[in-house]
Design a protein around this motif. Structure first.
Motif, PDB file in Angstrom:
ATOM      1  N   ASP A   1      77.142  68.035   4.134  1.00 24.60           N
ATOM      2  CA  ASP A   1      78.168  68.808   3.727  1.00 24.60           C
ATOM      3  C   ASP A   1      77.770  70.271   3.421  1.00 24.60           C
ATOM      4  OD1 ASP A   1      80.389  69.772   1.904  1.00 24.60           O
ATOM      5  OD2 ASP A   1      81.247  67.876   2.570  1.00 24.60           O
ATOM      6  N   ASP A   2      78.534  71.133   3.655  1.00 22.41           N
ATOM      7  CA  ASP A   2      78.113  72.632   3.309  1.00 22.41           C
ATOM      8  C   ASP A   2      78.081  72.755   1.760  1.00 22.41           C
ATOM      9  OD1 ASP A   2      78.236  73.170   6.143  1.00 22.41           O
ATOM     10  OD2 ASP A   2      80.085  73.997   6.005  1.00 22.41           O
ATOM     11  N   PHE A   3      78.924  71.890   1.188  1.00 24.02           N
ATOM     12  CA  PHE A   3      78.690  72.005  -0.246  1.00 24.02           C
ATOM     13  C   PHE A   3      77.190  72.250  -0.925  1.00 24.02           C
ATOM     14  CE2 PHE A   3      79.126  70.161  -4.598  1.00 24.02           C
ATOM     15  CZ  PHE A   3      79.751  70.937  -5.120  1.00 24.02           C
ATOM     16  N   ALA A   4      76.298  71.466  -0.131  1.00 22.68           N
ATOM     17  CA  ALA A   4      74.993  71.723  -0.586  1.00 22.68           C
ATOM     18  C   ALA A   4      74.506  73.000  -0.601  1.00 22.68           C
ATOM     19  CB  ALA A   4      74.195  70.895   0.516  1.00 22.68           C
TER      20      ALA A   4
ATOM     21  N   GLU B   1      61.153  71.507  18.418  1.00 20.92           N
ATOM     22  CA  GLU B   1      61.765  72.421  17.843  1.00 20.92           C
ATOM     23  C   GLU B   1      62.746  71.895  16.608  1.00 20.92           C
ATOM     24  OE1 GLU B   1      64.081  74.339  20.918  1.00 20.92           O
ATOM     25  OE2 GLU B   1      62.428  74.630  21.948  1.00 20.92           O
ATOM     26  N   TRP B   2      63.007  72.736  15.608  1.00 20.32           N
ATOM     27  CA  TRP B   2      63.738  72.072  14.620  1.00 20.32           C
ATOM     28  C   TRP B   2      64.918  73.248  14.197  1.00 20.32           C
ATOM     29  CZ3 TRP B   2      63.332  67.393  12.654  1.00 20.32           C
ATOM     30  CH2 TRP B   2      61.877  66.746  12.908  1.00 20.32           C
ATOM     31  N   ASP B   3      65.942  72.807  14.152  1.00 15.20           N
ATOM     32  CA  ASP B   3      67.159  73.808  13.632  1.00 15.20           C
ATOM     33  C   ASP B   3      67.585  73.014  12.307  1.00 15.20           C
ATOM     34  OD1 ASP B   3      67.094  75.461  15.802  1.00 15.20           O
ATOM     35  OD2 ASP B   3      68.175  74.199  17.153  1.00 15.20           O
ATOM     36  N   ASP B   4      67.780  73.970  11.312  1.00 12.56           N
ATOM     37  CA  ASP B   4      68.486  73.430  10.098  1.00 12.56           C
ATOM     38  C   ASP B   4      69.976  73.672  10.213  1.00 12.56           C
ATOM     39  OD1 ASP B   4      66.129  72.653   8.988  1.00 12.56           O
ATOM     40  OD2 ASP B   4      65.788  74.403   7.887  1.00 12.56           O
ATOM     41  N   PHE B   5      70.872  72.823   9.789  1.00 16.18           N
ATOM     42  CA  PHE B   5      72.346  72.987   9.767  1.00 16.18           C
ATOM     43  C   PHE B   5      72.938  72.653   8.412  1.00 16.18           C
ATOM     44  CE2 PHE B   5      71.196  71.970  14.063  1.00 16.18           C
ATOM     45  CZ  PHE B   5      71.819  72.994  14.968  1.00 16.18           C
ATOM     46  N   ALA B   6      72.212  71.864   7.776  1.00 12.40           N
ATOM     47  CA  ALA B   6      72.632  71.549   6.537  1.00 12.40           C
ATOM     48  C   ALA B   6      71.700  71.098   5.395  1.00 12.40           C
ATOM     49  CB  ALA B   6      73.657  70.357   6.474  1.00 12.40           C
TER      50      ALA B   6
ATOM     51  N   THR C   1      69.064  64.109  15.124  1.00  6.48           N
ATOM     52  CA  THR C   1      69.562  64.618  13.910  1.00  6.48           C
ATOM     53  C   THR C   1      68.660  63.735  12.717  1.00  6.48           C
ATOM     54  OG1 THR C   1      71.914  64.891  14.500  1.00  6.48           O
ATOM     55  CG2 THR C   1      71.591  64.558  12.179  1.00  6.48           C
ATOM     56  N   THR C   2      68.529  64.635  11.818  1.00  6.88           N
ATOM     57  CA  THR C   2      67.807  63.740  10.701  1.00  6.88           C
ATOM     58  C   THR C   2      68.375  64.227   9.436  1.00  6.88           C
ATOM     59  OG1 THR C   2      66.180  65.726  10.262  1.00  6.88           O
ATOM     60  CG2 THR C   2      65.365  63.842  11.779  1.00  6.88           C
ATOM     61  N   ARG C   3      68.741  63.309   8.517  1.00  7.27           N
ATOM     62  CA  ARG C   3      69.473  63.616   7.513  1.00  7.27           C
ATOM     63  C   ARG C   3      68.535  62.864   6.286  1.00  7.27           C
ATOM     64  NH1 ARG C   3      75.820  62.753   8.227  1.00  7.27           N
ATOM     65  NH2 ARG C   3      75.931  63.857   9.852  1.00  7.27           N
ATOM     66  N   MET C   4      68.270  63.855   5.172  1.00  9.77           N
ATOM     67  CA  MET C   4      67.249  63.250   4.167  1.00  9.77           C
ATOM     68  C   MET C   4      68.030  63.561   2.796  1.00  9.77           C
ATOM     69  SD  MET C   4      64.659  62.793   5.454  1.00  9.77           S
ATOM     70  CE  MET C   4      64.677  62.334   7.187  1.00  9.77           C
ATOM     71  N   PHE C   5      67.348  63.021   1.859  1.00  8.69           N
ATOM     72  CA  PHE C   5      67.755  63.181   0.441  1.00  8.69           C
ATOM     73  C   PHE C   5      67.295  64.200  -0.374  1.00  8.69           C
ATOM     74  CE2 PHE C   5      68.198  58.324   1.218  1.00  8.69           C
ATOM     75  CZ  PHE C   5      69.793  58.354   1.183  1.00  8.69           C
TER      76      PHE C   5
END
Length: 164
Positions: A101-104, A58-63, A24-28
């Motif tokens: 968060d889905d708020f994004a 392979e990349w999947d975007d979830f948020a 998982t990658t999380r970015m600003f």
């Protein structure tokens, strides 16, 4: 942040024919997400080529990265409303968080800000631990403040005179 798992091989004394790395990658920001993807894609291709192999990423975007509108958050109209109309102290300089968060997704459509409601109460020790632990407990006395903030902000958008 980068985290995940590696699955490679079936024996401790043999080189694996294949390997799968999941993470998982999380970015600003979307820009930092794109930069990291380019970097990982290039590194995977180069490292695998060094050893005569190939790599497929392979990349999947979830948020979507959550980015508050500066004019709405703690230093903007939302913070002013919380402080002035409701007497709720706020901070505009909270440390950046890699929370997902889905708020994004809402913030892609309209201006807004994700508000964190402080619920830690030293008199209730289980409220001061991570909300990802099983023994976490929320201090429910803070919930009316959060509800009041959201209601007041909605009213201020519907009737700008409300905030004055």
């Amino acid at each position: 942040a980068l985290c995940g798992k590696l699955d490679a091989g079936t024996a401790y004394n043999a080189v694996a024919e294949t390997a799968v790395l999941e993470g998982t990658t999380r970015m600003f920001s979307p820009e930092s997400r794109a930069h990291l993807r380019e970097t990982i894609n290039a590194a995977a291709a180069h490292i695998s080529a060094l050893y005569g192999g190939t790599a497929e990423v392979e990349w999947d975007d979830f948020a979507t990265p959550l980015t508050n509108d500066a004019g709405v958050g703690g230093g903007g109209e939302g913070g002013a409303l919380a402080n002035d109309a409701l007497g709720i102290p706020t901070t505009a300089n909270r440390a950046l968080s890699l929370s997902g968060d889905d708020f994004a997704e809402y913030l892609l459509q309209t201006k807004g800000a994700y508000a964190y409601l402080g619920t830690a109460n030293p008199k209730k020790p289980h409220t001061c631990i991570s909300n990802h632990r099983g023994d976490f407990d929320i201090d429910e006395e803070t919930l009316p403040l959060g509800a009041a903030l959201y209601a007041a902000y909605a009213l201020s958008v519907l009737d700008p005179q409300f905030a004055k």
